[in-house]
Every structure is written in structure tokens, then in C-alpha cells.
Scaffold this active site. Structure first.
Site, PDB file in Angstrom:
ATOM      1  N   GLU A  21       0.844  -1.203   0.000  1.00 46.46           N
ATOM      2  CA  GLU A  21       0.000   0.000   0.000  1.00 46.46           C
ATOM      3  C   GLU A  21       0.878   1.252   0.000  1.00 46.46           C
ATOM      4  O   GLU A  21       0.583   2.227  -0.697  1.00 46.46           O
ATOM      5  CB  GLU A  21      -0.901   0.024   1.232  1.00 46.46           C
ATOM      6  N   TYR A  53     -13.595  27.139   0.008  1.00 44.63           N
ATOM      7  CA  TYR A  53     -13.588  25.690  -0.202  1.00 44.63           C
ATOM      8  C   TYR A  53     -12.530  25.222  -1.186  1.00 44.63           C
ATOM      9  O   TYR A  53     -12.120  24.070  -1.150  1.00 44.63           O
ATOM     10  CB  TYR A  53     -14.969  25.140  -0.555  1.00 44.63           C
ATOM     11  N   GLU A  73      -7.946   6.383  10.087  1.00 43.51           N
ATOM     12  CA  GLU A  73      -8.417   7.106  11.266  1.00 43.51           C
ATOM     13  C   GLU A  73      -7.464   8.252  11.596  1.00 43.51           C
ATOM     14  O   GLU A  73      -7.898   9.370  11.899  1.00 43.51           O
ATOM     15  CB  GLU A  73      -8.523   6.161  12.480  1.00 43.51           C
ATOM     16  N   LYS A  98     -11.626   4.694   1.676  1.00 43.62           N
ATOM     17  CA  LYS A  98     -10.530   3.919   1.091  1.00 43.62           C
ATOM     18  C   LYS A  98     -11.164   2.823   0.234  1.00 43.62           C
ATOM     19  O   LYS A  98     -11.269   1.669   0.641  1.00 43.62           O
ATOM     20  CB  LYS A  98      -9.655   3.339   2.202  1.00 43.62           C
TER      21      LYS A  98
END
Length: 119
Positions: A21, A53, A73, A98
Site C-alpha cells: 500500500e 472551499y 483514522e 478507502k
């Protein structure tokens, strides 16, 4: 409280607990809900009186593409804390998706959400 919702900010990051990953990377998608009062922005019609934004999206992208973290997290909390510190917002909700997580069974998405507020 008024809110700005920014959905689907997408970039390739290298977060995860597995070596592949971190080496290969994968897409991460972030949704942000910014809570603030629009009163002044509505009166002045000036972007400086709200949370821009476009700048929020850039900060989120910087976190996604930045230093790899093991957990989404941790990514969600860091994004939330950063936005709360940089912009004139009262609270923020961040969801990190994810969609290509290394899960061995069919799934549609995996996501974590956090909410942070000013004290």
C-alpha cells in the site's frame, strides 16, 4: 449553524499498514462538512468572510498525498484538526474513504468519520 459540504476530494496516497500500500499507493476520497456562520459572508459577499472551499480542497489533497500514515483514522483526525486550525469554522466533519482497501471479500467502500469542534 450553516455549513459547507465538500464531497469527493480524491487523490492518490500511500497510507496503509501493508508495504505494498505504501509502495504502490491507491485512491483516497475525502468528504468534509464545515460548520460556520454565513452572516458576515452574506452581508459582504466576500470570500474572505467564509471558509474558501478551494483552499480547503487543497489542504485535504496535501494530507492525502503527504507523509504516509498507517491508519485512515489518523488521516481523518489530522485533516480535521488542520482545517479547524486554519479556517474560521466552528466545527468540521471529515470522512475518509478507502475504496480499494485490501479486503479479501467483496465490498463497496470502507470509510471512517470524525467530528471536531472548537472548545
Amino acid at each position: 449553524m450553516d455549513r459547507i459540504t465538500l464531497s469527493g476530494v480524491t487523490a492518490v496516497g500511500h497510507h496503509g499498514v501493508f508495504d505494498f500500500e505504501r509502495r504502490e499507493g491507491q485512491p483516497f476520497v475525502v468528504d468534509a462538512v464545515l460548520h460556520l456562520d454565513f452572516t458576515k459572508a452574506a452581508e459582504t459577499d466576500d470570500v474572505r468572510d467564509t471558509a474558501h472551499y478551494g483552499e480547503v480542497a487543497e489542504r485535504i489533497t496535501d494530507w492525502i498525498t503527504g507523509e504516509p500514515l498507517n491508519l485512515i483514522e489518523a488521516l481523518a483526525v489530522r485533516i480535521a484538526d488542520d482545517l479547524l486550525g486554519r479556517f474560521s469554522i466552528e466545527a468540521v466533519e471529515i470522512t475518509v474513504h478507502k475504496p480499494q482497501a485490501p479486503i479479501e471479500v467483496p465490498f463497496g467502500d470502507v470509510a471512517v468519520s470524525v467530528r471536531r469542534e472548537r472548545p
